[in-house]
Scaffold this active site. Structure first.
Site, mmCIF file in Angstrom:
data_model
loop_
_atom_site.group_PDB
_atom_site.id
_atom_site.type_symbol
_atom_site.label_atom_id
_atom_site.label_comp_id
_atom_site.label_asym_id
_atom_site.label_seq_id
_atom_site.Cartn_x
_atom_site.Cartn_y
_atom_site.Cartn_z
ATOM 1 N N HIS A 108 0.822 -1.217 0.000
ATOM 2 C CA HIS A 108 0.000 0.000 0.000
ATOM 3 C C HIS A 108 0.857 1.269 0.000
ATOM 4 O O HIS A 108 0.529 2.254 0.636
ATOM 5 C CB HIS A 108 -0.952 0.022 1.204
ATOM 6 C CG HIS A 108 -1.945 -1.097 1.219
ATOM 7 N ND1 HIS A 108 -3.185 -1.018 0.636
ATOM 8 C CD2 HIS A 108 -1.862 -2.353 1.739
ATOM 9 C CE1 HIS A 108 -3.833 -2.155 0.792
ATOM 10 N NE2 HIS A 108 -3.055 -2.991 1.454
ATOM 11 N N ASN A 180 -10.461 -3.188 2.266
ATOM 12 C CA ASN A 180 -10.108 -3.312 0.853
ATOM 13 C C ASN A 180 -11.378 -3.137 0.033
ATOM 14 O O ASN A 180 -12.489 -3.203 0.577
ATOM 15 C CB ASN A 180 -9.510 -4.697 0.557
ATOM 16 C CG ASN A 180 -8.041 -4.792 0.936
ATOM 17 O OD1 ASN A 180 -7.382 -3.779 1.174
ATOM 18 N ND2 ASN A 180 -7.533 -6.011 0.985
HETATM 19 C C1 HEM Z 1 -3.857 -11.003 7.008
HETATM 20 C C2 HEM Z 1 -2.684 -10.581 7.019
HETATM 21 C C3 HEM Z 1 -2.298 -9.135 6.732
HETATM 22 C C4 HEM Z 1 -1.120 -8.635 7.070
HETATM 23 C C5 HEM Z 1 0.014 -9.350 7.828
HETATM 24 C C6 HEM Z 1 -1.084 -7.258 6.628
HETATM 25 C C7 HEM Z 1 -0.009 -6.396 6.775
HETATM 26 C C8 HEM Z 1 -0.002 -5.067 6.471
HETATM 27 C C9 HEM Z 1 1.061 -4.166 6.776
HETATM 28 C C10 HEM Z 1 2.367 -4.559 7.466
HETATM 29 C C11 HEM Z 1 0.688 -2.949 6.359
HETATM 30 C C12 HEM Z 1 1.440 -1.668 6.585
HETATM 31 C C13 HEM Z 1 2.487 -1.402 5.573
HETATM 32 C C14 HEM Z 1 3.345 -0.202 5.971
HETATM 33 O O1 HEM Z 1 2.804 0.792 6.524
HETATM 34 O O2 HEM Z 1 4.543 -0.237 5.714
HETATM 35 C C15 HEM Z 1 -0.615 -3.066 5.779
HETATM 36 C C16 HEM Z 1 -1.335 -2.021 5.261
HETATM 37 C C17 HEM Z 1 -2.627 -2.132 4.838
HETATM 38 N N1 HEM Z 1 -3.396 -3.260 4.832
HETATM 39 FE FE1 HEM Z 1 -2.821 -5.095 5.357
HETATM 40 N N2 HEM Z 1 -2.276 -6.942 6.027
HETATM 41 C C18 HEM Z 1 -3.061 -8.058 6.081
HETATM 42 C C19 HEM Z 1 -4.343 -8.162 5.610
HETATM 43 C C20 HEM Z 1 -5.105 -7.110 5.177
HETATM 44 C C21 HEM Z 1 -6.516 -7.174 4.904
HETATM 45 C C22 HEM Z 1 -7.409 -8.410 5.082
HETATM 46 C C23 HEM Z 1 -6.890 -5.947 4.487
HETATM 47 C C24 HEM Z 1 -8.266 -5.485 4.133
HETATM 48 C C25 HEM Z 1 -9.213 -5.499 5.047
HETATM 49 C C26 HEM Z 1 -5.724 -5.097 4.507
HETATM 50 C C27 HEM Z 1 -5.706 -3.775 4.147
HETATM 51 C C28 HEM Z 1 -4.631 -2.941 4.318
HETATM 52 C C29 HEM Z 1 -4.654 -1.527 3.992
HETATM 53 C C30 HEM Z 1 -5.842 -0.748 3.418
HETATM 54 C C31 HEM Z 1 -3.400 -1.014 4.313
HETATM 55 C C32 HEM Z 1 -2.930 0.415 4.113
HETATM 56 C C33 HEM Z 1 -3.476 1.311 5.203
HETATM 57 C C34 HEM Z 1 -3.173 2.763 4.901
HETATM 58 O O3 HEM Z 1 -3.608 3.252 3.844
HETATM 59 O O4 HEM Z 1 -2.524 3.402 5.739
HETATM 60 N N3 HEM Z 1 -4.642 -5.840 4.917
HETATM 61 N N4 HEM Z 1 -1.035 -4.371 5.868
#
Ligand code: HEM
Length: 347
Positions: A108, A180
């Site tokens: 992201h 998402n």
């Molecule tokens: C299931 C295991 C998941 C893991 C380990 C994971 C891990 C991460 C990590 C580490 C980040 C931050 C990246 C950073 O700031 O450097 C992130 C961001 C994000 N994740 Fe996940 N994620 C997972 C599942 C999901 C799911 C299911 C969704 C949707 C519901 C999702 C939506 C997002 C979004 C929208 C961001 C960006 C947030 C923003 O705009 O600040 N992720 N994820």
């Protein structure tokens, strides 16, 4: 030949360094630098505080607040001499510049956000005591939309899942509803997240393709990993090519547990529905836009807000009773990786 020293030329003795030793008064504020009235591409006139082109404060200062006489010329040894390290402002300015780096997010990385307001209808009061969902309550929010796989400078219109993350600044603390635009996910257990992201990111040898997943490592993961195939089908649909951030649904994906005032619990999923409906780009449109206007989605969001066409969503929840009967065919919504014992799993 007269003995004229050449400043900066190698010599047995260092050239004399003439530094000011007497304090000198700081120059006054710069003259007014305001330019013509600012108009943006949408034709809207910029806000009053954006009209000021001159520096905002009265004085230029060091980062420690000391007023500066000069920020355009570094201290030199004599008339034509080399730059001197004792110019502390030069060192501070360049050191600051050298450190102007924000580490890129692993996923992201590419996104755009906006501030807004959430107003609750109160329909969830029977299942939750969360203050921001009480009828009529208004809560400031910030939402960030993103792609998943691309680097920070990648194109907006690539085929990918989109992030839809909302921060509610509630009276009881901040609540992050991370979502998402697709209601299912590639994996069911977070321990596989590094694997799916490594598979989706560019090949390690050539670092291509950028921002999209159509390559061997990804197909390898999906073909060997059946739970990822559902999400992949959504990705390959029009949802993978959103027309606008304003035309995307948002899904919390996870199952949340809500608690009401009586202490009773329910399971819930969060869904955002855009008032403009859900729309996708054609593949050809998306590809051309990626070249013509890689900032297409963030420009669309900023332009719409600036012209007063504020995007709106309705938030809904899908509620399940928090009882053993909510399991279906051996699947527990709270932990789909767990196999529910047959005696409590009605089929
Ligand atoms: C299931 C295991 C998941 C893991 C380990 C994971 C891990 C991460 C990590 C580490 C980040 C931050 C990246 C950073 O700031 O450097 C992130 C961001 C994000 N994740 Fe996940 N994620 C997972 C599942 C999901 C799911 C299911 C969704 C949707 C519901 C999702 C939506 C997002 C979004 C929208 C961001 C960006 C947030 C923003 O705009 O600040 N992720 N994820």
């Amino acid at each position: 030949m007269p003995d004229i020293p050449i400043p900066g030329a190698p010599a047995p003795q260092p050239p004399p360094v003439e530094e000011p030793t007497e304090p000198v008064p700081t120059p006054g504020p710069k003259p007014d630098q305001s330019g013509p009235q600012v108009r943006t591409p949408t034709g809207v006139q910029a806000h009053e505080d954006q009209q000021v082109n001159a520096q905002q404060g009265e004085w230029l200062t060091t980062s420690g607040g000391v007023r500066l006489r000069e920020t355009d010329k570094s201290l030199k040894a004599g008339e034509r001499g080399p730059t001197l390290l004792q110019d502390h402002h030069l060192r501070e300015k360049i050191t600051h510049f050298d450190h102007e780096r924000i580490p890129e997010r692993v996923v992201h990385a590419r996104g755009a956000g906006a501030h807004g307001t959430f107003k609750a209808y109160g329909g969830a009061e029977t299942v939750t005591s969360a203050g921001f969902l009480a009828e009529g309550r208004e809560t400031p929010v910030f939402v960030r939309f993103s792609t998943v796989l691309g680097s920070r400078g990648s194109a907006d219109t690539v085929r990918d899942t989109r992030g839809f993350a909302t921060k509610f600044y509630t009276e009881e603390g901040n609540f992050d509803l991370v979502g998402n635009n697709i209601p299912v996910f590639f994996i069911q257990d977070g321990i596989k997240f590094p694997d799916v992201i490594h598979a989706g990111k560019p090949h390690p040898d050539r670092e291509i393709p950028q921002a999209q997943s159509a390559h061997d490592t990804f197909w390898d993961f999906v073909s060997l990993h059946t739970e990822a195939q559902h999400h992949t089908m959504w990705n390959m649909s029009d949802r993978g090519l959103s027309r606008s951030y304003r035309m995307m649904e948002g899904f919390g994906v996870h199952t949340f547990r809500l608690v009401n005032a009586a202490g009773e619990t329910s399971l819930a999923k969060f869904h955002w529905k855009p008032k403009l409906g859900v729309h996708g780009l054609l593949w050809e449109e998306a590809q051309m836009l990626g070249g013509f206007d890689p900032d297409f989605h963030r420009r669309d969001l900023a332009d719409a807000i600036e012209t007063g066409a504020y995007p709106e969503w309705e938030l809904g929840i899908q509620v399940f009773p928090d009882t053993p009967e909510q399991t279906y065919a051996g699947i527990d919504l709270l932990d789909p990786t767990k196999i529910v014992p047959e005696e409590i799993a009605p089929v």
